[in-house]
Enzyme design. Structure first.
Site, PDB file in Angstrom:
ATOM      1  N   LYS A 170       0.821  -1.220   0.000  1.00  0.00           N
ATOM      2  CA  LYS A 170       0.000   0.000   0.000  1.00  0.00           C
ATOM      3  C   LYS A 170       0.855   1.270   0.000  1.00  0.00           C
ATOM      4  O   LYS A 170       0.647   2.174  -0.807  1.00  0.00           O
ATOM      5  CB  LYS A 170      -0.917   0.040   1.225  1.00  0.00           C
ATOM      6  CG  LYS A 170      -1.966  -1.032   1.289  1.00  0.00           C
ATOM      7  CD  LYS A 170      -2.866  -0.850   2.493  1.00  0.00           C
ATOM      8  CE  LYS A 170      -2.154  -1.008   3.815  1.00  0.00           C
ATOM      9  NZ  LYS A 170      -1.677  -2.385   4.065  1.00  0.00           N
ATOM     10  N   THR A 171       1.798   1.334   0.938  1.00  0.00           N
ATOM     11  CA  THR A 171       2.585   2.571   1.081  1.00  0.00           C
ATOM     12  C   THR A 171       3.392   2.848  -0.173  1.00  0.00           C
ATOM     13  O   THR A 171       3.406   3.977  -0.676  1.00  0.00           O
ATOM     14  CB  THR A 171       3.508   2.473   2.304  1.00  0.00           C
ATOM     15  OG1 THR A 171       2.712   2.346   3.480  1.00  0.00           O
ATOM     16  CG2 THR A 171       4.377   3.716   2.428  1.00  0.00           C
TER      17      THR A 171
ATOM     18  N   GLU B  80      -3.635   6.157   1.210  1.00  0.00           N
ATOM     19  CA  GLU B  80      -3.437   4.778   1.597  1.00  0.00           C
ATOM     20  C   GLU B  80      -4.615   4.352   2.471  1.00  0.00           C
ATOM     21  O   GLU B  80      -4.983   5.058   3.412  1.00  0.00           O
ATOM     22  CB  GLU B  80      -2.126   4.631   2.360  1.00  0.00           C
ATOM     23  CG  GLU B  80      -1.835   3.220   2.824  1.00  0.00           C
ATOM     24  CD  GLU B  80      -0.457   3.077   3.446  1.00  0.00           C
ATOM     25  OE1 GLU B  80      -0.270   2.112   4.207  1.00  0.00           O
ATOM     26  OE2 GLU B  80       0.420   3.920   3.176  1.00  0.00           O
TER      27      GLU B  80
END
Length: 468
Positions: free
Chosen positions: A126-127, A170
């Protein structure tokens, strides 16, 4: 936080004067920063001072060190993080006064309202994917607002207000709070069992992602290679969403081919688009970048410029972040704390070693995070660390959890399928830098991994390597 009233998110301008309990945290400070840039009056408190607290004060926030009921004065909305307990005096006073009390995710939904929201969800990646997309959009001149779970190397920030109409965020599934978001476009990178201390069993994890898909307004971009993510495709189409797939799988709308290491980066082909070079290593990052290309197409942005933006992306903090080099040994740090993440980073490390030195080794320094996660995944952690040449396992970083009898880093170390002399259980964290400096040799890569304070060891290992 049973006392928190989970009210529906409202537009940022309706929040009034906002107070953040735990304002110095990475996620909370980013939202506070965006509200300050929009002219909202922001106050907050934190247990200790930090560079982030200083920066927020410079932007106009009133920040208290320590928590006290008296801080809740002339406030309309209180934002709390998951780390805040019901016994917090500010939370108790806010509820006593009948104020709107919302979790961080609801505040994020509020600042996203009115923009084209793009949310990046998934158990892993995600990041990095959110950061890649942000940098690529900045390269296109679209100047998005963004809120990332880490810090961009390019800006040093985890969140900022942009002048454009896109908001990139995110979406954190760890506590189910991503179900407060309602993005126009969402990416799901993968769906695996994790955060079982919260969800209880893998089925509940998958169900939460299915519910997340129900909140998407327009398009789901999903990895066709991952079974958990791919299971969302038909339900999303059944809801009338546009579904775009990516991956190496035959039939993927954005199909990846010919992935190969290229120094500290990776080269790959997106069929029908062209070749892309990344400045970060690992085949998993080819997947992340292809998700970005798919989103950019949905936003109507030119591939050529997006490709330049992807090449310009040099990473996010704690995502294979270089910490230094000494004695011919390069030291990196990673937030990897799930077996799949360990395996991906160790494969990437091996690719980098192969590009620079045929006889270099990968030395993994791993700190398990949470007793529950260690208990659930000890076998899988051990197998993943078998991808290294040398594995050093620290004791468990408990974070919010109390110790569990019989659960320690030794559980993981005992399951690493390497010769005994190539595995070390190191419960004394202070002794690890000297141990690693003794084990490492010229041409090696040392990779510290974990979501706890293992990140502090990188510079200390470099110092020990310099002194030997």
């Amino acid at each position: 936080m049973s006392l928190v009233r989970l009210v529906a998110p409202v537009a940022a301008e309706e929040l009034g004067r906002v107070h953040f309990i735990g304002i110095g945290g990475a996620g909370m400070s980013g939202i506070a920063r965006i509200l300050l840039k929009r002219g909202v009056k922001v106050s907050g408190s934190d247990a200790r001072g930090s560079d982030m607290v200083t920066e927020l004060r410079e932007l106009g926030a009133s920040v208290h060190i320590g928590h006290a009921a008296s801080h809740i004065k002339n406030i309309d909305t209180v934002v709390v993080s998951t780390a805040i307990r019901d016994s917090n005096p500010e939370l108790g006073e806010a509820i006593k006064q009948g104020l709107r009390v919302i979790p961080r995710a609801a505040a994020l939904a509020s600042v996203m309202a009115g923009r084209t929201g793009v949310a990046i969800a998934g158990t892993h990646g995600k990041t990095t994917t959110t950061s890649m997309l942000t940098v690529a959009l900045q390269k296109c001149g679209s100047d998005p607002s963004y809120c990332v779970g880490g810090q961009l190397v390019t800006t040093g920030l985890g969140a900022d207000e942009g002048s454009g109409g896109v908001f990139v965020a995110e979406a954190d599934e760890s506590d189910g709070s991503f179900l407060m978001l309602a993005p126009d476009i969402a990416v799901v990178t993968n769906v695996e069992a994790d955060h079982l201390d919260n969800y209880g069993d893998p089925r509940a994890v998958y169900d939460s992602f299915a519910r997340f898909v129900e909140r998407i307004g327009r398009t789901l971009v999903v990895c066709a290679d991952d079974p958990g993510a791919a299971a969302l495709i038909e339900p999303a189409r059944g809801r009338g969403l546009r579904v775009v797939t990516y991956g190496e799988a035959e039939g993927a709308d954005y199909r990846i081919a010919e992935v190969r290491p290229d120094g500290f980066g990776v080269l790959f082909e997106v069929v029908g688009k062209g070749e892309v070079r990344l400045s970060v290593p690992g085949a998993h990052n080819a997947l992340n970048a292809t998700a970005v290309i798919a989103v950019a197409d949905e936003l109507g942005l030119p591939f050529e410029v997006i490709r330049e933006g992807l090449t310009a992306f040099t990473g996010a903090k704690r995502r294979f972040e270089a910490k230094g080099e000494a004695g011919g040994v390069a030291v990196f740090d990673s937030y990897a704390h799930h077996p799949t993440e360990l395996a991906a980073d160790l494969r990437a490390a091996r690719d980098v070693v192969a590009s620079y030195s045929g006889d270099g080794r990968v030395v993994a320094v791993f700190q398990p995070h949470l007793y529950s996660r260690t208990r659930f995944f000890a076998d899988e952690f051990g197998a993943a660390l078998g991808l290294a040449d040398v594995a050093v396992v620290l004791d468990v970083y408990g974070a919010r959890e109390d110790p569990e009898p019989g659960v320690s880093g030794a559980m993981v170390a005992s399951r690493v399928p390497l010769p005994e002399e190539q595995v070390a259980y190191a419960p004394d964290k202070a002794a690890v830098p000297a141990l690693v400096a003794k084990l490492a040799r010229a041409g090696d890569i040392v990779l510290t991994m974990g979501a706890g304070d293992v990140t502090e060891l990188g510079p200390k290992i470099v110092a020990e390597l310099s002194a030997r």
